[in-house]
Design a protein around this motif. Structure first.
Motif, mmCIF file in Angstrom:
data_model
loop_
_atom_site.group_PDB
_atom_site.id
_atom_site.type_symbol
_atom_site.label_atom_id
_atom_site.label_comp_id
_atom_site.label_asym_id
_atom_site.label_seq_id
_atom_site.Cartn_x
_atom_site.Cartn_y
_atom_site.Cartn_z
ATOM 1 N N TYR A 1 0.842 -1.192 0.000
ATOM 2 C CA TYR A 1 0.000 0.000 0.000
ATOM 3 C C TYR A 1 0.877 1.241 0.000
ATOM 4 N N ASP A 2 0.348 2.298 -0.604
ATOM 5 C CA ASP A 2 1.016 3.595 -0.616
ATOM 6 C C ASP A 2 0.337 4.447 0.450
ATOM 7 N N PRO A 3 1.028 4.791 1.544
ATOM 8 C CA PRO A 3 0.385 5.551 2.625
ATOM 9 C C PRO A 3 -0.196 6.885 2.165
ATOM 10 N N ARG A 4 0.277 7.404 1.040
ATOM 11 C CA ARG A 4 -0.220 8.693 0.562
ATOM 12 C C ARG A 4 -1.572 8.577 -0.126
ATOM 13 N N ASP A 5 -1.931 7.365 -0.561
ATOM 14 C CA ASP A 5 -3.198 7.169 -1.272
ATOM 15 C C ASP A 5 -3.689 5.747 -1.013
ATOM 16 N N LEU A 6 -4.653 5.620 -0.120
ATOM 17 C CA LEU A 6 -5.174 4.295 0.236
ATOM 18 C C LEU A 6 -6.393 3.918 -0.601
ATOM 19 N N SER A 7 -6.632 4.636 -1.700
ATOM 20 C CA SER A 7 -7.783 4.296 -2.539
ATOM 21 C C SER A 7 -7.556 2.989 -3.288
ATOM 22 N N GLN A 8 -6.322 2.524 -3.327
ATOM 23 C CA GLN A 8 -6.055 1.214 -3.922
ATOM 24 C C GLN A 8 -4.871 0.549 -3.227
ATOM 25 N N LEU A 9 -4.962 -0.771 -3.113
ATOM 26 C CA LEU A 9 -3.877 -1.603 -2.618
ATOM 27 C C LEU A 9 -3.312 -2.374 -3.797
ATOM 28 N N PHE A 10 -2.204 -3.078 -3.598
ATOM 29 C CA PHE A 10 -1.584 -3.836 -4.682
ATOM 30 C C PHE A 10 -1.290 -5.260 -4.219
ATOM 31 N N ILE A 11 -1.552 -6.205 -5.118
ATOM 32 C CA ILE A 11 -1.300 -7.616 -4.825
ATOM 33 C C ILE A 11 -0.543 -8.219 -5.999
ATOM 34 N N SER B 1 -5.260 9.420 2.574
ATOM 35 C CA SER B 1 -3.921 8.985 2.964
ATOM 36 C C SER B 1 -3.984 8.283 4.313
ATOM 37 N N LEU B 2 -2.919 7.589 4.665
ATOM 38 C CA LEU B 2 -2.855 6.934 5.965
ATOM 39 C C LEU B 2 -2.904 7.973 7.084
ATOM 40 N N TRP B 3 -2.301 9.149 6.854
ATOM 41 C CA TRP B 3 -2.316 10.208 7.854
ATOM 42 C C TRP B 3 -3.739 10.753 8.034
ATOM 43 N N ASP B 4 -4.486 10.895 6.904
ATOM 44 C CA ASP B 4 -5.878 11.322 6.994
ATOM 45 C C ASP B 4 -6.705 10.302 7.777
ATOM 46 N N LEU B 5 -6.458 9.021 7.503
ATOM 47 C CA LEU B 5 -7.214 7.963 8.174
ATOM 48 C C LEU B 5 -6.960 7.983 9.678
ATOM 49 N N ALA C 1 -16.639 9.856 6.959
ATOM 50 C CA ALA C 1 -17.342 11.061 7.401
ATOM 51 C C ALA C 1 -16.421 11.932 8.249
ATOM 52 N N ALA C 2 -15.646 11.320 9.149
ATOM 53 C CA ALA C 2 -14.705 12.066 9.977
ATOM 54 C C ALA C 2 -13.600 12.664 9.131
ATOM 55 N N ARG C 3 -13.170 11.910 8.127
ATOM 56 C CA ARG C 3 -12.120 12.425 7.235
ATOM 57 C C ARG C 3 -12.611 13.650 6.477
ATOM 58 N N ALA C 4 -13.859 13.633 5.995
ATOM 59 C CA ALA C 4 -14.421 14.778 5.278
ATOM 60 C C ALA C 4 -14.533 15.991 6.195
ATOM 61 N N ALA C 5 -14.926 15.751 7.445
ATOM 62 C CA ALA C 5 -15.037 16.851 8.401
ATOM 63 C C ALA C 5 -13.673 17.469 8.675
ATOM 64 N N ASN C 6 -12.644 16.628 8.797
ATOM 65 C CA ASN C 6 -11.287 17.138 9.028
ATOM 66 C C ASN C 6 -10.795 17.970 7.853
ATOM 67 N N GLU C 7 -11.049 17.482 6.631
ATOM 68 C CA GLU C 7 -10.563 18.201 5.449
ATOM 69 C C GLU C 7 -11.283 19.535 5.295
ATOM 70 N N GLU C 8 -12.569 19.543 5.619
ATOM 71 C CA GLU C 8 -13.317 20.809 5.539
ATOM 72 C C GLU C 8 -12.781 21.812 6.549
ATOM 73 N N ALA D 1 -2.789 20.865 4.729
ATOM 74 C CA ALA D 1 -3.363 21.105 3.405
ATOM 75 C C ALA D 1 -2.319 20.904 2.310
ATOM 76 N N VAL D 2 -1.130 21.463 2.503
ATOM 77 C CA VAL D 2 -0.066 21.321 1.499
ATOM 78 C C VAL D 2 0.363 19.867 1.398
ATOM 79 N N ARG D 3 0.480 19.206 2.539
ATOM 80 C CA ARG D 3 0.910 17.812 2.519
ATOM 81 C C ARG D 3 -0.101 16.921 1.793
ATOM 82 N N ARG D 4 -1.391 17.179 2.024
ATOM 83 C CA ARG D 4 -2.416 16.364 1.366
ATOM 84 C C ARG D 4 -2.319 16.488 -0.147
ATOM 85 N N GLN D 5 -2.124 17.709 -0.635
ATOM 86 C CA GLN D 5 -2.010 17.916 -2.078
ATOM 87 C C GLN D 5 -0.751 17.238 -2.622
#
Length: 556
Positions: A435-445, A465-469, A491-498, A514-518
């Motif tokens: 997994y890429d900690p920066r983007d958990l929208s996909q894993l790899f096998i 990201s793993l940090w967002d999670l 839902a918690a992740r969306a609230a944090n980003e907002e 914010a900069v790190r997420r981008q």
């Protein structure tokens, strides 16, 4: 003539050390002792004559004869045979115990009291015990018995102990790519948000150096603390040719170092002890070696490189310098002007266009020229991996997960693709996923058909990201949520980003988030796409009942 002056020989020279005088005396005694040992008719009278000649007591001569007969060398009789033995204390035993206790309890304290303070403490203890306080010299001799490294470690910490450690040699390597050293460091500069130009703090820099040529082979800049991803990105940069990347950044410089090393040398950080790092290196035929704990001298080349790079940063607006005293009244936040991308470009330009071209004091030549010369002289052709696109993927962290009827659960999030079904049916249900900690929208096998991407079961979920999670999970815990499930996390992740987006101009931490997420999104996109994602995911039923959710807890 005073006792002890006779028999010393006429060759004693002024200025000789005590050890030299003892050796010369032993050589002179050796001649006399040998004649006594070799005499078949040796009598007590012969021993007494020899004793007078050597200005010793007959009993001492007999002891020397016994010692010399065993070894037959002057070394056996070098040590003195009379007087007070060195190392023995003339103090009463109880006084010695009091001194040793005070040294342990007072002198070796991290507050580092002086010998005078130690002496006063010892005097109080001795008076309380009805004993005469020892002299300052007697206390000093006891203190000097404490090993320097132990005293330094106890009084001033591990770094001070390291400075008291012998350094008998240095690492000598003459073949390019034979040994690399890698390490991380927070950069001595404050960066700013690209839109608001407000400070977001210091970035981390990962650097890799080739020991033979001292050329910098790779680097990586990140807003995250050192991790397997930082290592993987730096290794990818070090291994790949750099001409294209230099052109993309508008840097007109030659940076020919590339290829895989035979050995990578690092410290004992968790990122270098991880299974993913060991696996990736082993897969590429790279041996790994970690220096002893608390011994930075074993990584001297990379440590000096980091020092040189940081020193150069002290000329950049927004520098923090090396410490508060050096910074003085300079306002680093107010002077900061560089974004992450601008700082990364500056670092690339400095390494490729300046550092690699400077004359290195140890080599008496620039690292870049040394690299070329050594490669030409030894016919070195850098070794390259067969699959260059998979380099970043190779260093991603990995965990083991079980395929269930609902797919795979990772950090409370469900993932599913149809290619899991044949594995599930064949009983191959325990799989290692990357997994890429920066983007958990996909894993790899890794499958027999190649590397496959495993996406969210609910494709409506945004990338995270793993940090967002982790931040979302902390939010739920703070709210008293006992059950952490997938929908609650997003839902918690969306609230944090907002919140971060709305208030990023208020605090440094929020701006940095914010900069790190981008940056995570941009960097994660550079990881090689999976070799096969041709099979589309099944339609997602976002209204699936909660009982259909198989939770597999990820350790935190």
């Amino acid at each position: 003539m005073a006792r002890g002056q006779k028999g010393r020989g006429s060759d004693v020279e002024p200025g000789q050390s005590a050890a030299e005088r003892r050796w010369q005396r032993a050589v002179e005694r050796q001649r006399v002792l040998r004649s006594l040992i070799e005499s078949p008719t040796r009598t007590r009278a012969d021993v007494e004559v020899a004793a007078r000649r050597l200005n010793l007591h007959p009993a001492t001569v007999y002891r020397l004869i016994a010692r010399y007969a065993v070894d037959g060398t002057a070394t056996a009789i070098t040590a003195g045979v009379g007087g007070w033995r060195k190392g023995l204390s003339k103090l009463p035993a109880r006084t010695g115990e009091i001194i040793d206790a005070a040294i342990e309890e007072v002198f070796l304290d991290p507050q580092a009291p002086t010998k005078a303070q130690l002496g006063r403490d010892i005097a109080k203890r001795c008076v309380a015990a009805g004993l005469k306080p020892p002299s300052a010299s007697a206390i000093s001799r006891r203190v000097e018995r404490v090993e320097l490294r132990i005293a330094a470690a106890r009084r001033r910490g591990a770094n001070a102990a390291e400075r008291e450690t012998m350094r008998p040699g240095s690492l000598v390597v003459t073949i390019p790519n034979a040994v690399w050293q890698i390490d991380h460091s927070p950069a001595d500069v404050i960066l700013v948000d690209a839109s608001t130009r407000a400070p977001i703090g210091r970035p981390w820099v990962t650097l890799i150096i080739d020991v033979a040529s001292r050329v910098v082979t790779g680097l990586h800049v990140s807003l995250d603390a050192p991790s397997a991803v930082s290592v993987g990105m730096a290794m990818r940069h070090a291994i790949l040719p750099k001409a294209e990347a230099l052109a993309e950044r508008g840097i007109a410089a030659d940076w020919p170092a590339f290829g895989t090393p035979e050995l990578i040398h690092s410290d004992n950080g968790a990122d270098f002890r991880s299974r993913s790092f060991a696996r990736a290196c082993a897969n590429l035929g790279i041996e790994t070696d970690r220096r002893p704990v608390g011994a930075p001298r074993y990584g001297g080349h990379i440590e000096r490189l980091i020092g040189s790079v940081m020193q150069e940063m002290h000329l950049v607006p927004g520098t923090t310098f090396s410490n508060v005293a050096e910074r003085g009244a300079y306002d680093s936040d107010a002077a900061a002007v560089m974004t992450v991308e601008e700082f990364e470009a500056w670092l690339w330009r400095f390494v490729a266009g300046d550092y690699n071209r400077r004359i290195h004091t140890s080599l008496m030549a620039p690292p870049l020229e040394t690299w070329r010369r050594l490669c030409n002289q030894q016919g070195v052709t850098p070794r390259m991996p067969a699959d260059l696109d998979a380099l970043a993927f190779a260093f991603l962290p990995r965990v083991s997960r079980t395929i269930t009827r609902q797919g795979i659960v990772f950090n409370h999030v469900r993932y599913y693709e149809p290619f899991l079904e044949p594995l599930f049916d064949a009983g191959e249900r325990r799989q290692e996923i990357a997994y890429d900690p920066r983007d958990l929208s996909q894993l790899f096998i890794e499958t027999p058909q190649g590397r496959r991407a495993l996406r969210y079961r609910n494709l409506a979920h945004p990338p995270m990201s793993l940090w967002d999670l982790r931040a979302a999970r902390r939010r739920l815990v703070a709210e008293g949520r006992g059950l952490v499930d997938e929908e609650a996390l997003f839902a918690a992740r969306a609230a944090n980003e907002e919140l971060t987006s709305r208030a990023k101009a208020e605090t440094r931490r929020q701006r940095r988030e914010a900069v790190r997420r981008q940056r995570h999104r941009t960097e994660a996109a550079s990881v090689a796409a999976p070799s096969s994602t041709a099979i589309a995911p099944e339609p997602v039923d976002s209204t699936a009942a909660a009982t259909d959710f198989h939770v597999e807890i990820e350790p935190w």
